[in-house]
Design an enzyme around this catalytic site. Sequence first.
Site, PDB file in Angstrom:
ATOM      1  N   ARG A   1      52.103  -3.068  79.795  1.00  0.00           N
ATOM      2  CA  ARG A   1      51.851  -1.642  79.578  1.00  0.00           C
ATOM      3  C   ARG A   1      53.151  -0.854  79.648  1.00  0.00           C
ATOM      4  O   ARG A   1      53.362   0.080  78.865  1.00  0.00           O
ATOM      5  CB  ARG A   1      50.861  -1.132  80.626  1.00  0.00           C
ATOM      6  CG  ARG A   1      50.581   0.366  80.515  1.00  0.00           C
ATOM      7  CD  ARG A   1      49.605   0.828  81.570  1.00  0.00           C
ATOM      8  NE  ARG A   1      49.336   2.253  81.444  1.00  0.00           N
ATOM      9  CZ  ARG A   1      48.436   2.906  82.178  1.00  0.00           C
ATOM     10  NH1 ARG A   1      47.731   2.270  83.080  1.00  0.00           N
ATOM     11  NH2 ARG A   1      48.255   4.200  81.996  1.00  0.00           N
TER      12      ARG A   1
ATOM     13  N   ASN B   1      40.484  -1.604  77.067  1.00  0.00           N
ATOM     14  CA  ASN B   1      41.138  -0.840  76.003  1.00  0.00           C
ATOM     15  C   ASN B   1      41.954  -1.725  75.070  1.00  0.00           C
ATOM     16  O   ASN B   1      42.435  -2.773  75.486  1.00  0.00           O
ATOM     17  CB  ASN B   1      42.060   0.216  76.622  1.00  0.00           C
ATOM     18  CG  ASN B   1      41.304   1.430  77.107  1.00  0.00           C
ATOM     19  OD1 ASN B   1      40.384   1.895  76.452  1.00  0.00           O
ATOM     20  ND2 ASN B   1      41.689   1.947  78.271  1.00  0.00           N
TER      21      ASN B   1
ATOM     22  N   CYS C   1      33.407   4.082  77.741  1.00  0.00           N
ATOM     23  CA  CYS C   1      34.571   4.865  78.141  1.00  0.00           C
ATOM     24  C   CYS C   1      34.101   5.940  79.119  1.00  0.00           C
ATOM     25  O   CYS C   1      32.943   6.361  79.065  1.00  0.00           O
ATOM     26  CB  CYS C   1      35.225   5.498  76.918  1.00  0.00           C
ATOM     27  SG  CYS C   1      36.705   6.482  77.272  1.00  0.00           S
TER      28      CYS C   1
ATOM     29  N   HIS D   1      38.664   7.608  72.433  1.00  0.00           N
ATOM     30  CA  HIS D   1      39.913   8.332  72.688  1.00  0.00           C
ATOM     31  C   HIS D   1      40.294   9.246  71.530  1.00  0.00           C
ATOM     32  O   HIS D   1      41.470   9.603  71.373  1.00  0.00           O
ATOM     33  CB  HIS D   1      41.059   7.364  73.031  1.00  0.00           C
ATOM     34  CG  HIS D   1      40.891   6.710  74.358  1.00  0.00           C
ATOM     35  ND1 HIS D   1      41.816   5.837  74.895  1.00  0.00           N
ATOM     36  CD2 HIS D   1      39.890   6.792  75.284  1.00  0.00           C
ATOM     37  CE1 HIS D   1      41.398   5.418  76.076  1.00  0.00           C
ATOM     38  NE2 HIS D   1      40.224   5.981  76.328  1.00  0.00           N
TER      39      HIS D   1
ATOM     40  N   TYR E   1      43.088  12.973  74.985  1.00  0.00           N
ATOM     41  CA  TYR E   1      43.888  12.075  74.158  1.00  0.00           C
ATOM     42  C   TYR E   1      44.322  12.743  72.853  1.00  0.00           C
ATOM     43  O   TYR E   1      45.251  12.275  72.202  1.00  0.00           O
ATOM     44  CB  TYR E   1      43.107  10.797  73.854  1.00  0.00           C
ATOM     45  CG  TYR E   1      43.009   9.870  75.035  1.00  0.00           C
ATOM     46  CD1 TYR E   1      44.020   8.961  75.320  1.00  0.00           C
ATOM     47  CD2 TYR E   1      41.921   9.911  75.894  1.00  0.00           C
ATOM     48  CE1 TYR E   1      43.945   8.117  76.417  1.00  0.00           C
ATOM     49  CE2 TYR E   1      41.828   9.078  76.996  1.00  0.00           C
ATOM     50  CZ  TYR E   1      42.853   8.178  77.245  1.00  0.00           C
ATOM     51  OH  TYR E   1      42.779   7.350  78.341  1.00  0.00           O
TER      52      TYR E   1
END
Length: 417
Positions: free
Chosen positions: A90, A144, A164, A194, A241
């Site tokens: 990440r 995700n 989500c 998102h 987002y």
Amino acid sequence: MKLAVVGGGSTYTPELVDGFARLRDALPVTELVLIDPDAERLELVGGLARRILARQGHPGRVSCTADLEAGADGADAVLLQLRVGGQAARQQDETWPLECGCVGQETTGAGGLAKALRTVPVVLDIAERVRRRSPDAWIVDFTNPVGIVTRALLQAGHRAVGLCNVAIGFQRKFARLLGVAPQEVALEHVGLNHLTWERAVTVGGHDVLPRLIAEHGDAIAGDLRMPRSLVERLGVVPSYYLRYFYRHDEVVRELRTKPSRAAEVAAMERELLALYADPALDEKPALLAERGGAFYSEAAVALTASLLRDTGDVQVVNARNDGTLPFLPDDAVIEVPAAVGAGGPRPLPVRPLEPLFAGLVASVTAYEHLALEAALKGGRERVFAALLAHPLVGQLDHADRLTDALLAHNRDHLAWA
């Protein structure tokens, strides 16, 4: 009722277990299996999970294993909450795109594509192994990028629903602002994972969204980190987002001058695991609220209960489009309210989506299609095509540079790279 959690060593898991304990009437779990290859984390999280259930008088049994087949055997539902490559991957996703002046983020843009490429093959392998042991089990995907991963699962014929926590977070926030119980609030939540907008907020059959914006616009905009004037001009509440799209260049400047979210989360996880090691701790610690995933447990319990108990409750999920948004392919995965029962989710009818929103939804859906092609088939040109199609990239030089960077940073996770 047996539930299995793949990625059970996650620091999220105590949030989930707390929900199972508090909401036992909705979802009477008798056996909870935490599955994770990291034995040390699994021991810490599993111990806290047992103490949480014991504190709340829950009779369910918690077991831990690294053996996916054994853990999933006979499960009624399997929850997926894994992160391929961990926080280290990440960290890469959030940093190298910035070199091209593009947002670095774990679920959208070039970083989101990298995560999809790492994750889809692993999730499909897990789902196939689960299917061999428990062919009737539902797979609830919290991994995700949820839209792409859920589309991969459905395309492969799995009994899967994507989940989500954005919608339930908005529901709880709006209920608090309005001074009503959460169950009194219904959202007209529409878009992709998102990439959603709240077009109505209904209480007692009346849309109170205009009132919410008028009376609480500053608080709502502050949480979104976008101007109140934008919310007022749109007349809807966008997901936070959408900031990556509506304020892209500002976000890039900000990300270049601060530690990555991955670095913050990694530090938080170390602290959480130290807390979990305390044998006196028998409830989820307050620090966990800062980890993200607020109300994940309530959403997961509600969805799993609806699937296993055939309630027909309306919940916001990620499911096949099947004509709900007529400008998208049927096999696209959208995020909308759906009636959920033993046969899976059935999206409710959606009012025609305004061009301002529909155009972005169509563009990102095309990207997600290309991203899934790249994840399933590999190849530099497929990665390049997905990046060129993404509205946060969309330029030849950027797409070429980002493709090379993505492949360089993910060679250990991509068998074909």
